[in-house]
Scaffold this active site. Structure first.
Site, mmCIF file in Angstrom:
data_model
loop_
_atom_site.group_PDB
_atom_site.id
_atom_site.type_symbol
_atom_site.label_atom_id
_atom_site.label_comp_id
_atom_site.label_asym_id
_atom_site.label_seq_id
_atom_site.Cartn_x
_atom_site.Cartn_y
_atom_site.Cartn_z
ATOM 1 C CB SER A 1 -1.119 3.357 -14.602
ATOM 2 O OG SER A 1 -1.419 4.526 -13.869
ATOM 3 C CB VAL B 1 -2.613 -3.550 -8.657
ATOM 4 C CG1 VAL B 1 -4.105 -3.676 -8.380
ATOM 5 C CG2 VAL B 1 -1.964 -4.908 -8.547
ATOM 6 N NE ARG C 1 0.548 7.819 -4.687
ATOM 7 C CZ ARG C 1 0.925 9.073 -4.881
ATOM 8 N NH1 ARG C 1 0.609 9.692 -6.005
ATOM 9 N NH2 ARG C 1 1.643 9.709 -4.003
ATOM 10 C CD GLU D 1 -7.431 -5.078 5.911
ATOM 11 O OE1 GLU D 1 -8.193 -4.160 5.615
ATOM 12 O OE2 GLU D 1 -6.519 -5.471 5.174
ATOM 13 C CG HIS E 1 -12.493 2.284 4.867
ATOM 14 N ND1 HIS E 1 -12.269 2.505 6.202
ATOM 15 C CD2 HIS E 1 -11.636 1.312 4.494
ATOM 16 C CE1 HIS E 1 -11.303 1.688 6.616
ATOM 17 N NE2 HIS E 1 -10.913 0.950 5.590
ATOM 18 N NE ARG F 1 -13.574 -2.196 4.423
ATOM 19 C CZ ARG F 1 -12.508 -2.242 3.636
ATOM 20 N NH1 ARG F 1 -12.623 -1.896 2.372
ATOM 21 N NH2 ARG F 1 -11.348 -2.634 4.088
ATOM 22 C CG HIS G 1 -12.777 2.319 0.670
ATOM 23 N ND1 HIS G 1 -11.571 2.973 0.623
ATOM 24 C CD2 HIS G 1 -12.480 1.002 0.842
ATOM 25 C CE1 HIS G 1 -10.582 2.095 0.762
ATOM 26 N NE2 HIS G 1 -11.110 0.889 0.879
ATOM 27 C CD GLU H 1 -12.662 0.872 -7.015
ATOM 28 O OE1 GLU H 1 -11.471 1.223 -6.964
ATOM 29 O OE2 GLU H 1 -13.569 1.420 -6.359
ATOM 30 N NE ARG I 1 -13.078 -3.725 -1.788
ATOM 31 C CZ ARG I 1 -12.073 -3.377 -0.998
ATOM 32 N NH1 ARG I 1 -11.025 -4.164 -0.865
ATOM 33 N NH2 ARG I 1 -12.098 -2.230 -0.357
#
Ligand code: SIN
Length: 548
Positions: free
Chosen positions: A21, A23, A53, A137, A253, A304, A363, A387, A398
């Site tokens: 549940s 995006v 979230r 970013e 990350h 990253r 991450h 994902e 990514r």
């Protein structure tokens, strides 16, 4: 927990079952309901408990109102970050689909940060054309990332989608874990087996299952992911005969708040969004030296993988277990980054006056179930988006804030695919007893993956990790959520270790200390993983033949 599941299953039917549940899942479910499909969402916790979230930075999207930026530049940045393994067609489709998908998300009520319009309407609400704020970013050549609530973008998207789901009276089976896709004699999906919170088995008869289950950050002791990120969707897809790929590219990350040593299995660690560096913060080592200058032309805003690897190297060189992110020069930090500010204050750190201690943590899964941008996996009736899927958008690394974008775009596209694929004879799923699966102790898996399959891997460590997982593995029937998750983590550990051992080069998020160079001559290809006849994940095509 594992054991023997012998209870009679309850049964229900749907046109589409969405597992997860976040995006991608909620976008698809809402579109499916609007298209008249009987839709059921299956989710392990509450409907708002997925990874979405926790996303802070934002959505990377080109809306045509930033001088010097363009869709072509966004495509180029995505390809540059991806280390030669992106699928250019997927990149084009997702980047070009972004503006429309964002507009429709705003139409569903998500409010983004921006200047207030002349009539007093907040810029980010509804379909207001007033200008949205942008941040930058790592790896982005322009200010391109729209955000909400400062650094609470994922929370706002989840809020809006959950509210829309409630208005649409979407059917949600919360507290249920998906176990296996059931297939008819022709191999097409005909149903989904699930367990409820008490371990009671159930069957949802359906011709279409969409996996939107997120990644597998829980393979590692320290992760930004919520406890749901145990790789269940990839494991389920592999067991159903699908192919997974790029599993070795686990993105770390660079900056997770370091508030002391991580106890094993500590769970989700607080993120310090890359947008903090986008607004001017600088990484420093224990001596106060800014160490990203000279590592990459974009310095602290390098992609990253580059930043996370540089931090890991600097920690090893200085013998420190952290570096520091100096954000003391950012005006209005507490307002611009309320989530990060609150996490720091809870850990006794004042980012307005002192540098924030940070380390890298697991991450994002750049790989996953091989699917096209319409979610089709190759197993008829089984779809994947977000994902959990490997669409080719991310390649070996990514680009920041491309994941919410991908979830929005592919979440919409997959429903069109489900509608187009409908028809034919009604499918019925044979009821079979739940299979016994290999299950290793989660603490052992997390310990060896953290030690040997993080940033900096070598052949000896990877082989030893495989042996350790093997030695900790028994075979059992999963009878509850923990059993399903532990079986998935075991399968993912085996698969990541197999792929990481096969890729004898350093590329993107996959850093081999024994093969520090990138080898475009022999290894510029993704590694497909499938299950063999014994149910073990194996790299199937020797695409890296001739590699060193
Ligand atoms: C961040 O805010 O730094 C994370 C965003 C992302 O992972 O895309």
């Amino acid at each position: 927990m594992t054991g023997t599941a012998a209870r009679t299953p309850w049964e229900a039917a749907a046109d589409l079952v969405v597992v997860g549940s976040g995006v991608a899942g909620l976008t698809a479910a809402l579109d499916a309901v609007a298209a008249g499909l009987r839709t059921v969402v299956v989710t392990k916790d509450g409907v708002d408990e997925g990874s979405t979230r926790w996303a802070q930075g934002g959505v990377a999207v080109v809306l045509g109102d930033v001088a010097g930026d363009s869709l072509d530049a966004h495509v180029a940045d995505t390809l540059a970050a991806g280390g030669g393994l992106n699928d250019p067609a997927a990149v084009e489709a997702v980047v070009r689909g972004g503006p429309g998908a964002l507009r429709r998300l705003r139409g569903r009520g998500a409010v983004f940060d921006g200047t207030t319009a002349v009539d007093g309407t907040p810029a980010g609400g509804g379909t207001s054309a007033a200008r949205l704020d942008r941040t930058r970013e790592g790896g982005h050549s322009a200010l391109r990332v729209v955000h909400a609530g400062g650094d609470a973008t994922g929370a706002e998207i989840e809020r809006a989608l959950v509210a829309a789901a409630r208005s649409a009276q979407l059917t949600v089976l919360d507290g249920h874990v998906a176990v296996d896709a059931l297939r008819d004699t022709a191999g097409r999906v005909a149903g989904l087996s699930v367990l409820d919170g008490a371990g009671r088995p159930g069957i949802l008869h359906t011709p279409a299952v969409l996996l939107a289950t997120g990644g597998y950050g829980l393979l590692y002791a320290s992760t930004t992911n919520p406890a749901t990120a145990t790789g269940d969707g990839i494991a389920l897809a592999l067991r159903a005969g699908a192919t997974a790929s790029d599993l070795e590219f686990v993105q770390f990350h660079p900056t997770v708040l370091h508030a002391g040593p991580d106890p094993a299995g500590a769970g989700r660690r607080p993120l310090v969004t890359e947008a903090v560096r986008g607004e001017g913060a600088v990484l420093r080592d224990r001596t106060g030296a800014a160490f990203m200058t000279g590592v990459h032309p974009l310095a602290d805003l390098a992609p990253r993988d580059v930043v996370a690897a540089a931090i890991t190297r600097r920690m090893a060189e200085t013998g420190a277990d952290r570096v520091h992110l100096d954000a003391t020069g950012i005006d209005g930090f507490a307002t611009r980054f309320p989530t990060v500010y609150a996490s720091c204050r809870a850990a006794g750190i004042d980012p307005l006056t002192e540098p924030i201690p940070v380390t890298p943590a697991a991450h994002y899964a750049c790989g996953g179930v091989v699917a096209d941008v319409d979610g089709r996996t190759g197993v008829p009736g089984l779809y994947a988006a977000g994902e959990v899927a490997r669409t080719g958008l991310h390649g070996a690394n990514r680009l920041a804030s491309n994941s919410l974008l991908e979830g929005l775009v592919t979440g919409e596209r997959v429903v069109r695919a489900v509608l187009a694929d409908r028809g034919g004879a009604a499918r019925s799923a044979p009821l079979r007893p739940a299979p016994a699966l290999p299950v290793a102790d989660r603490a052992v898996v997390q310990r060896v993956m953290t030690r040997y399959a993080g940033i900096g891997r070598d052949a000896t460590g990877l082989a030893g990790a495989s042996d350790a997982v093997e030695a900790a593995t028994v075979t059992a029937v999963p009878v509850d959520r923990a059993g399903v998750e532990d079986a998935a983590l075991t399968l993912l550990a085996q698969a990541v270790l197999a792929a990481a051992g096969t890729r004898r080069e350093t590329r993107g998020c996959h850093v081999r200390t024994d093969f520090p160079q990138r080898d475009d001559t022999h290894q510029q290809a993704s590694l497909p993983v499938r299950l063999d006849a014994d149910g073990r994940p194996v790299v199937v095509a020797d695409t890296l033949v001739g590699a060193a």
